[in-house]
Design a protein around this motif. Structure first.
Motif, PDB file in Angstrom:
ATOM      1  N   SER A  90       0.673  -1.474   0.234  1.00  0.00           N
ATOM      2  CA  SER A  90       0.049  -0.029  -0.077  1.00  0.00           C
ATOM      3  C   SER A  90       0.856   1.325  -0.193  1.00  0.00           C
ATOM      4  CB  SER A  90      -0.937   0.019   1.231  1.00  0.00           C
ATOM      5  OG  SER A  90      -0.339   0.182   2.462  1.00  0.00           O
ATOM      6  N   ASP A  91       2.178   1.116   0.226  1.00  0.00           N
ATOM      7  CA  ASP A  91       2.761   2.445   0.302  1.00  0.00           C
ATOM      8  C   ASP A  91       3.024   2.865  -1.132  1.00  0.00           C
ATOM      9  OD1 ASP A  91       5.070   3.957   1.988  1.00  0.00           O
ATOM     10  OD2 ASP A  91       6.002   3.408   0.286  1.00  0.00           O
ATOM     11  N   SER A  92       3.013   4.155  -1.360  1.00  0.00           N
ATOM     12  CA  SER A  92       3.008   4.823  -2.493  1.00  0.00           C
ATOM     13  C   SER A  92       4.331   4.522  -3.401  1.00  0.00           C
ATOM     14  CB  SER A  92       2.691   6.149  -2.659  1.00  0.00           C
ATOM     15  OG  SER A  92       3.377   6.946  -1.714  1.00  0.00           O
ATOM     16  N   ASN A  93       5.413   4.370  -2.417  1.00  0.00           N
ATOM     17  CA  ASN A  93       6.820   4.474  -3.076  1.00  0.00           C
ATOM     18  C   ASN A  93       7.358   2.954  -3.251  1.00  0.00           C
ATOM     19  OD1 ASN A  93       7.574   7.279  -2.795  1.00  0.00           O
ATOM     20  ND2 ASN A  93       7.304   7.022  -0.700  1.00  0.00           N
ATOM     21  N   THR A  94       6.617   2.107  -3.133  1.00  0.00           N
ATOM     22  CA  THR A  94       6.915   0.642  -3.256  1.00  0.00           C
ATOM     23  C   THR A  94       6.777   0.402  -4.900  1.00  0.00           C
ATOM     24  OG1 THR A  94       6.295  -0.022  -1.006  1.00  0.00           O
ATOM     25  CG2 THR A  94       6.356  -1.780  -2.796  1.00  0.00           C
ATOM     26  N   LYS A  95       7.798  -0.218  -5.383  1.00  0.00           N
ATOM     27  CA  LYS A  95       8.107  -0.741  -6.708  1.00  0.00           C
ATOM     28  C   LYS A  95       8.074  -2.078  -7.158  1.00  0.00           C
ATOM     29  CE  LYS A  95       7.856   4.204  -7.681  1.00  0.00           C
ATOM     30  NZ  LYS A  95       6.532   4.505  -8.054  1.00  0.00           N
ATOM     31  N   GLU A  96       7.937  -2.444  -8.089  1.00  0.00           N
ATOM     32  CA  GLU A  96       8.062  -3.896  -8.424  1.00  0.00           C
ATOM     33  C   GLU A  96       9.406  -3.835  -8.824  1.00  0.00           C
ATOM     34  OE1 GLU A  96       5.280  -5.986 -10.643  1.00  0.00           O
ATOM     35  OE2 GLU A  96       3.581  -6.132  -9.064  1.00  0.00           O
ATOM     36  N   GLY A  97      10.272  -4.933  -8.678  1.00  0.00           N
ATOM     37  CA  GLY A  97      11.548  -4.890  -9.103  1.00  0.00           C
ATOM     38  C   GLY A  97      12.606  -5.776  -8.743  1.00  0.00           C
ATOM     39  N   LYS A  98      13.934  -5.945  -8.638  1.00  0.00           N
ATOM     40  CA  LYS A  98      14.650  -6.776  -8.242  1.00  0.00           C
ATOM     41  C   LYS A  98      15.541  -6.124  -6.985  1.00  0.00           C
ATOM     42  CE  LYS A  98      15.412  -8.955 -12.375  1.00  0.00           C
ATOM     43  NZ  LYS A  98      15.006 -10.391 -12.126  1.00  0.00           N
ATOM     44  N   VAL A  99      15.842  -7.042  -5.978  1.00  0.00           N
ATOM     45  CA  VAL A  99      16.769  -6.745  -4.873  1.00  0.00           C
ATOM     46  C   VAL A  99      17.958  -7.502  -5.272  1.00  0.00           C
ATOM     47  CG1 VAL A  99      15.238  -6.389  -3.128  1.00  0.00           C
ATOM     48  CG2 VAL A  99      15.813  -8.379  -3.415  1.00  0.00           C
ATOM     49  N   LYS A 100      19.230  -6.906  -5.008  1.00  0.00           N
ATOM     50  CA  LYS A 100      20.456  -7.474  -5.096  1.00  0.00           C
ATOM     51  C   LYS A 100      21.388  -7.345  -4.173  1.00  0.00           C
ATOM     52  CE  LYS A 100      24.400  -7.459  -8.626  1.00  0.00           C
ATOM     53  NZ  LYS A 100      24.946  -6.891  -9.684  1.00  0.00           N
ATOM     54  N   PHE A 101      21.844  -8.321  -3.481  1.00  0.00           N
ATOM     55  CA  PHE A 101      22.906  -8.411  -2.368  1.00  0.00           C
ATOM     56  C   PHE A 101      23.425  -9.718  -2.344  1.00  0.00           C
ATOM     57  CE2 PHE A 101      18.602  -9.283  -0.506  1.00  0.00           C
ATOM     58  CZ  PHE A 101      19.010 -10.648   0.011  1.00  0.00           C
ATOM     59  N   GLN A 102      24.602  -9.618  -1.558  1.00  0.00           N
ATOM     60  CA  GLN A 102      25.317 -10.746  -1.292  1.00  0.00           C
ATOM     61  C   GLN A 102      24.583 -11.466  -0.101  1.00  0.00           C
ATOM     62  OE1 GLN A 102      29.069  -8.553  -0.502  1.00  0.00           O
ATOM     63  NE2 GLN A 102      30.143 -10.213  -1.820  1.00  0.00           N
ATOM     64  N   ASP A 103      24.319 -12.799  -0.244  1.00  0.00           N
ATOM     65  CA  ASP A 103      23.553 -13.690   0.614  1.00  0.00           C
ATOM     66  C   ASP A 103      24.666 -14.280   1.785  1.00  0.00           C
ATOM     67  OD1 ASP A 103      22.034 -15.139   2.129  1.00  0.00           O
ATOM     68  OD2 ASP A 103      20.857 -15.961   0.453  1.00  0.00           O
ATOM     69  N   THR A 104      24.543 -13.726   2.990  1.00  0.00           N
ATOM     70  CA  THR A 104      25.422 -14.485   3.727  1.00  0.00           C
ATOM     71  C   THR A 104      25.041 -15.604   4.235  1.00  0.00           C
ATOM     72  OG1 THR A 104      23.871 -13.563   5.710  1.00  0.00           O
ATOM     73  CG2 THR A 104      25.961 -12.061   4.939  1.00  0.00           C
ATOM     74  N   ALA A 105      24.152 -16.355   3.864  1.00  0.00           N
ATOM     75  CA  ALA A 105      23.746 -17.802   4.210  1.00  0.00           C
ATOM     76  C   ALA A 105      24.420 -18.482   2.832  1.00  0.00           C
ATOM     77  CB  ALA A 105      22.099 -18.132   4.163  1.00  0.00           C
ATOM     78  N   GLN A 106      24.678 -17.850   1.700  1.00  0.00           N
ATOM     79  CA  GLN A 106      25.305 -18.559   0.761  1.00  0.00           C
ATOM     80  C   GLN A 106      26.689 -18.208   0.197  1.00  0.00           C
ATOM     81  OE1 GLN A 106      22.620 -19.224  -2.867  1.00  0.00           O
ATOM     82  NE2 GLN A 106      21.069 -18.312  -1.365  1.00  0.00           N
ATOM     83  N   GLY A 179      23.289  -9.220   2.709  1.00  0.00           N
ATOM     84  CA  GLY A 179      21.905  -9.352   3.434  1.00  0.00           C
ATOM     85  C   GLY A 179      21.485 -10.765   3.645  1.00  0.00           C
ATOM     86  N   GLN A 180      20.129 -10.884   3.717  1.00  0.00           N
ATOM     87  CA  GLN A 180      19.556 -12.238   4.144  1.00  0.00           C
ATOM     88  C   GLN A 180      18.326 -12.248   3.395  1.00  0.00           C
ATOM     89  OE1 GLN A 180      20.456 -10.090   7.080  1.00  0.00           O
ATOM     90  NE2 GLN A 180      22.739 -10.844   6.676  1.00  0.00           N
ATOM     91  N   VAL A 181      17.992 -13.589   3.185  1.00  0.00           N
ATOM     92  CA  VAL A 181      16.362 -13.720   2.862  1.00  0.00           C
ATOM     93  C   VAL A 181      16.030 -14.988   3.451  1.00  0.00           C
ATOM     94  CG1 VAL A 181      17.497 -15.254   0.710  1.00  0.00           C
ATOM     95  CG2 VAL A 181      14.965 -14.322   0.508  1.00  0.00           C
ATOM     96  N   PHE A 182      14.858 -14.776   3.998  1.00  0.00           N
ATOM     97  CA  PHE A 182      13.992 -15.832   4.644  1.00  0.00           C
ATOM     98  C   PHE A 182      12.729 -15.910   4.489  1.00  0.00           C
ATOM     99  CE2 PHE A 182      14.197 -12.076   7.239  1.00  0.00           C
ATOM    100  CZ  PHE A 182      12.784 -12.039   7.866  1.00  0.00           C
TER     101      PHE A 182
END
Length: 281
Positions: A90-106, A179-182
């Motif tokens: 619902s936030d007006s600044n949210t966009k569909e796209g991609k996130v990119k980071f180094q996953d510390t779990a991998q 970053g992390q993804v969970f």
């Protein structure tokens, strides 16, 4: 044997003592209750105490500075993942796209994932979660940068994926590219409050020495005031004994003053009478 007279406490002292013991009693019962309930619930909450959906944690690393410093206390509330997703969407600044980071779990492998990307300058959502790798198992708190809804979720997996990062690019633990993804299965909740002052208090009262001092303070107060009451009582007894020797212990202050005046007047009259008798001899 005469009954020992009790030292009467002033109204102000009775009020202050009531406040003093009430405050310490509430604090002690609250800490004890939280510890008991927390120890029971943490077994099913990745080792984190959970009391009615409220979890208290202490920050261990500098990855979220300056918002949360090491040893700060944070309060994490259990939150429905769907509510977080709807808030982001619902936030007006949210966009569909991609996130990119180094996953510390991998092993810091770069990942790019499609999701709803959050503008963290306008929407700040800090999440606590259980982080598990082959080398490390701990709870973390990082800022949400993206969220994804899995429409065709497999059995045993979470419906929502969360992408998070620390905000301190100079952190010795996590750089700004990591970053992390969970998924929602290990989500503990959303941070609702953080405080350096409460962190100091929390660590103090939950330590062995803190609980000891918490018990010792009211006990010490009782001992000191009891000693002062005994000394005051002995002093009053001495004053009463001296009054009994004078034979005036049962008289009021006004009666004693009147008696002194009458005795003085009698002595003056007797002295004047003696003078008159000598004059006529």
């Amino acid at each position: 044997m005469a009954e020992k007279k009790k030292v009467k406490k002033s109204k102000l002292r009775r009020i202050l003592e009531g406040i003093f013991f009430s405050v310490f009693g509430i604090i002690f019962v609250a800490i004890l209750g939280f510890q008991i309930v927390g120890n029971i619930t943490k077994k099913d909450n990745y080792g984190v105490p959970n009391v009615l959906g409220t979890q208290i944690m202490v920050v261990l690393t500098d990855s979220m500075e300056p918002d949360y410093k090491v040893d700060d206390m944070i309060i994490v509330k259990k939150t429905d993942p769907e509510k977080i997703y709807e808030l982001v969407k619902s936030d007006s600044n949210t966009k569909e796209g991609k996130v990119k980071f180094q996953d510390t779990a991998q092993n810091l492998k770069w990942i790019e994932e499609d999701c709803l990307v959050i503008d963290t300058s306008s929407l700040k959502i800090d999440l606590s979660f259980y982080y598990s790798t082959s080398e490390l198992k701990m709870t973390m708190t990082h800022r949400l940068i993206g969220i994804r809804l899995n429409e065709d979720v497999k059995e045993g997996n979470g419906r929502y994926d969360f992408f998070v990062q620390g905000i301190n690019s100079e952190s010795k633990n996590y750089s700004g590219t990591q970053g992390q993804v969970f998924d929602e299965r290990v989500l503990l909740g959303r941070v609702s409050f953080g405080s350096t002052f409460l962190g100091v208090i929390y660590k103090g009262v939950t330590s062995i020495w803190g609980l000891f001092i918490l018990i010792l303070l009211p006990s010490g107060y009782l001992i000191i005031t009891s000693i002062l009451d005994i000394v005051k009582g002995l002093k009053e007894d001495d004053e009463e004994d001296n009054e009994k020797k004078d034979g005036t212990s049962t008289l009021s202050k006004e009666d004693r003053e009147r008696l002194k005046s009458e005795m003085l007047e009698e002595l003056l009259n007797k002295a004047n009478s003696n003078k008159e008798n000598k004059k006529w001899e």
